[in-house]
Every structure is written in C-alpha cells, then in structure tokens.
Design an enzyme around this catalytic site. Structure first.
Site, PDB file in Angstrom:
ATOM      1  N   ASP A 167       0.871  -1.193   0.000  1.00  0.00           N
ATOM      2  CA  ASP A 167       0.000   0.000   0.000  1.00  0.00           C
ATOM      3  C   ASP A 167       0.901   1.234   0.000  1.00  0.00           C
ATOM      4  O   ASP A 167       2.121   1.133   0.139  1.00  0.00           O
ATOM      5  CB  ASP A 167      -0.972   0.002   1.198  1.00  0.00           C
ATOM      6  CG  ASP A 167      -0.263  -0.080   2.546  1.00  0.00           C
ATOM      7  OD1 ASP A 167       0.938   0.263   2.619  1.00  0.00           O
ATOM      8  OD2 ASP A 167      -0.902  -0.492   3.525  1.00  0.00           O
ATOM      9  N   LYS A 190      -4.283  -0.254  -1.821  1.00  0.00           N
ATOM     10  CA  LYS A 190      -5.057  -1.079  -0.884  1.00  0.00           C
ATOM     11  C   LYS A 190      -6.352  -0.392  -0.489  1.00  0.00           C
ATOM     12  O   LYS A 190      -6.380   0.815  -0.256  1.00  0.00           O
ATOM     13  CB  LYS A 190      -4.195  -1.318   0.370  1.00  0.00           C
ATOM     14  CG  LYS A 190      -4.926  -2.071   1.473  1.00  0.00           C
ATOM     15  CD  LYS A 190      -3.972  -2.553   2.552  1.00  0.00           C
ATOM     16  CE  LYS A 190      -3.771  -1.550   3.658  1.00  0.00           C
ATOM     17  NZ  LYS A 190      -2.886  -2.028   4.724  1.00  0.00           N
ATOM     18  N   ARG A 192      -9.101  -0.845   2.523  1.00  0.00           N
ATOM     19  CA  ARG A 192      -9.379  -1.596   3.751  1.00  0.00           C
ATOM     20  C   ARG A 192     -10.864  -1.464   4.093  1.00  0.00           C
ATOM     21  O   ARG A 192     -11.384  -0.367   4.215  1.00  0.00           O
ATOM     22  CB  ARG A 192      -8.507  -1.068   4.898  1.00  0.00           C
ATOM     23  CG  ARG A 192      -8.663  -1.896   6.169  1.00  0.00           C
ATOM     24  CD  ARG A 192      -7.744  -1.426   7.279  1.00  0.00           C
ATOM     25  NE  ARG A 192      -6.369  -1.937   7.199  1.00  0.00           N
ATOM     26  CZ  ARG A 192      -6.012  -3.177   7.456  1.00  0.00           C
ATOM     27  NH1 ARG A 192      -6.920  -4.071   7.774  1.00  0.00           N
ATOM     28  NH2 ARG A 192      -4.746  -3.539   7.372  1.00  0.00           N
ATOM     29  N   THR A 222      -2.652  -8.730  11.216  1.00  0.00           N
ATOM     30  CA  THR A 222      -3.450  -9.926  10.888  1.00  0.00           C
ATOM     31  C   THR A 222      -2.850 -10.669   9.698  1.00  0.00           C
ATOM     32  O   THR A 222      -3.209 -11.812   9.436  1.00  0.00           O
ATOM     33  CB  THR A 222      -4.888  -9.531  10.502  1.00  0.00           C
ATOM     34  OG1 THR A 222      -4.833  -8.740   9.295  1.00  0.00           O
ATOM     35  CG2 THR A 222      -5.564  -8.749  11.603  1.00  0.00           C
TER      36      THR A 222
HETATM   37  C1  R5P Z   1      -1.034  -0.100   7.523  1.00  0.00           C
HETATM   38  O1  R5P Z   1      -1.193   1.038   7.257  1.00  0.00           O
HETATM   39  C2  R5P Z   1       0.284  -0.745   7.748  1.00  0.00           C
HETATM   40  O2  R5P Z   1       1.303  -0.187   6.976  1.00  0.00           O
HETATM   41  C3  R5P Z   1       0.177  -2.246   7.505  1.00  0.00           C
HETATM   42  O3  R5P Z   1      -0.035  -2.473   6.138  1.00  0.00           O
HETATM   43  C4  R5P Z   1      -0.954  -2.828   8.293  1.00  0.00           C
HETATM   44  O4  R5P Z   1      -0.885  -2.442   9.628  1.00  0.00           O
HETATM   45  C5  R5P Z   1      -0.929  -4.336   8.179  1.00  0.00           C
HETATM   46  O5  R5P Z   1      -2.004  -4.854   8.892  1.00  0.00           O
HETATM   47  P1  R5P Z   1      -2.560  -6.291   8.580  1.00  0.00           P
HETATM   48  O6  R5P Z   1      -1.426  -7.259   8.652  1.00  0.00           O
HETATM   49  O7  R5P Z   1      -3.583  -6.524   9.669  1.00  0.00           O
HETATM   50  O8  R5P Z   1      -3.207  -6.263   7.227  1.00  0.00           O
END
Ligand code: R5P
Length: 293
Positions: A167, A190, A192, A222
C-alpha cells in the site's frame, strides 16, 4: 550509562550494553499479592543516564505502565536522564477518533511518556496522519529506520529481487530499499474494509513471472495486507515470495494466513521478539546512543 529493560527486548538491551561498554542490569518487576506492581532497580542509577530498552510487545498496556514506573523510579533514585529506547512503539495506529467517543490512544501514550521520560528513540513508528513524532511528543524524539538493515538482508539472501509495497504507506520502505539495492519496485493500492478485510490492486504493473518477489511493510498484524498482495504476485507467476516487515505483530493466525496465500518465507526484525526474527536492529540504537558518549 545504565541500560535496563522491563522484560521485553532483553536481547537488544544486553547486546546494546556490550557494544556501548555500558552496564546492563534488568529491573525486577512482579506483583504484590493484591496485584499492585512491584518494581526494583538492582543497580541504583544515581547521577547516571538510564536507558530503558523495552518494546511495547508483548503486552502493550502493561509495557506503558512498566515504563512509566521505571522512569519515575529512576528519577526518584537520582538518575541524571531517562532515555526510552523502544524498538516497537505501540498505539500509533489509533491516530484519530475514527468513531465518536473513541480514545486517541497515540496522544494519551505520548502524554504519559512526555511526563516521565526525557527522550525517546524508536524504530519506524507508524506515522500516518502525524507527520512526525513531534506532533505528539514534546520531549526529544528520534525516529530510526530499519531500511538499511532490511536492504542488507535482501541483498545477502535474495537473488534478483523485485520489491513490492502492498500500500502507499508501506511504499516509503519498499521504495527506499529498492533504490538502495537497485531492484525494480512497485506499489499496490489497498482498500481496507475492516481490520480483517482488505483488497489490493496493482496500479503500475511490473513483470513478476519467475521473479523472487519481496513484499515489504512496516507492520504485519493480521497478515491480510501481505496475504492479498501475495495472492496477486502468485497469480502473476512469481517464483518465490518473501514477506519482510519491521514490526511483526502476527495477531491470531496471521502466519497461517500468509502461508496459505503463497508466501514462501516471512522475515521480521527483532523490534518484537518472534520466531520469524531474521534482522537485528541493535546497530541502529548503538549508532544513536553512541553519539552521546
Ligand atoms: C497499515 O497502514 C500498515 O502499513 C500495515 O499495512 C498494516 O498495519 C498491516 O495490517 P494487517 O497485517 O492486519 O493487514
């Protein structure tokens, strides 16, 4: 200088002490029978600079409490200065009130630390809506980056890598690493939908067929972000997919999710102790703390 820890990041604390030729003495922390905290310095830091090396994982809530207790006790015992060397700084992702009534955790965490410590040094804090640590910290705040140590790992271990940032936020790591090792890179877009549901789109496609793809992010929580990116890369014929992150939180079944999505290997830095640790950030703290010796 006295280097100590509240329990997390003990390996980094010991290694830091060795490299800086400083004393290392861990804190004794336990609970009274009623649950009240008990904290004791085994070496009295009178007129000394105390460096508390402690990551906010595991147990971010207790970590914050322990750090404040340790810093206040150090000062009470006559310490000259208290520096917090915090490999992973938690609470940074709650940087606004997403829903009415919510706590802005990052601000509260910073407010507590501003009162108790004199300086904070951390690695790749999650700065999204904040431009810099100065937006929440009134004390000197140093942001270190694991870019060089991650780039060095990729250079040594992965032949002809292609770097992907899953992202736009992660692209600051991916792009800088790609530049330093002269590898091609791209970023995904990305969306979300919830903490467990994300989708990614490749907006500037680059050839991935037969390539060793490296997906770089600051945090794996996650694992959904990396998993979606890995599925895209697999579809395009990537030969191997390595997921590299600075802070490996690996919440719940994150590692299984990554494996199922086609990730061949997961590597994290040791800002949070985990079996995927393959990159050491101690040298970053050595450089920063060594400056003042
Ligand atoms: C989000 O802005 C961060 O840079 C990571 O991409 C995010 O925290 C990843 O989270 P997860 O593994 O839950 O998708």
């Amino acid at each position: 200088m006295l280097i100590t820890s509240c329990g997390n990041s003990i390996d980094i604390a010991k290694s830091l002490a060795r490299k800086l030729h400083a004393k290392y003495s861990p804190l004794e922390i336990s609970s009274f029978p009623d649950g009240d905290i008990y904290l004791k310095f085994n070496k009295i830091p009178k007129k000394e600079t105390v460096v508390i090396v402690h990551s906010f994982q595991p147990h971010p809530d207790m970590s914050l409490f322990d750090i404040v207790w340790a810093a206040e006790t150090a000062k009470d015992l006559g310490a000259k200065k208290v520096i917090l060397a915090v490999p992973y700084l938690a609470y940074m992702r709650q940087d606004k009130r997403f829903n009415p009534g919510e706590a802005i955790s990052s601000k509260i965490m910073a407010k507590l630390l501003n009162k108790s410590i004199d300086k904070i040094i951390t690695v790749d804090p999650h700065l999204h809506r904040y431009k810099s640590l100065k937006d929440i910290f009134t004390i000197p705040a140093v942001k270190l980056t694991a870019n060089d140590v991650m780039a060095d790992y990729i250079k040594r271990k992965i032949k002809n890598p292609v770097i992907i940032g899953p992202d736009w936020e992660s692209y600051q790591w991916a792009e800088s690493i790609a530049k330093s090792i002269k590898a091609p890179s791209t970023v995904l877009e990305k969306t979300r939908f919830s903490s467990h549901r994300v989708s990614v789109k490749m907006i500037n496609p680059i050839p991935l067929k037969g390539k060793n793809v490296v997906i770089v992010d600051d945090i794996i929580s996650t694992g959904n972000t990396i998993a979606e990116a890995a599925k895209k890369a697999r579809k395009q014929g990537a030969q191997s997919i390595t997921a590299i992150c600075v802070h490996g939180l690996f919440a719940g079944d994150a590692l299984d999710r990554l494996k199922k999505s086609g990730v061949s290997k997961v590597v994290s830095t040791n800002t949070i102790k985990h079996k995927t640790n393959g990159i050491d950030v101690t040298s970053l703290f050595v450089k920063e703390l060594g400056k003042r010796k």
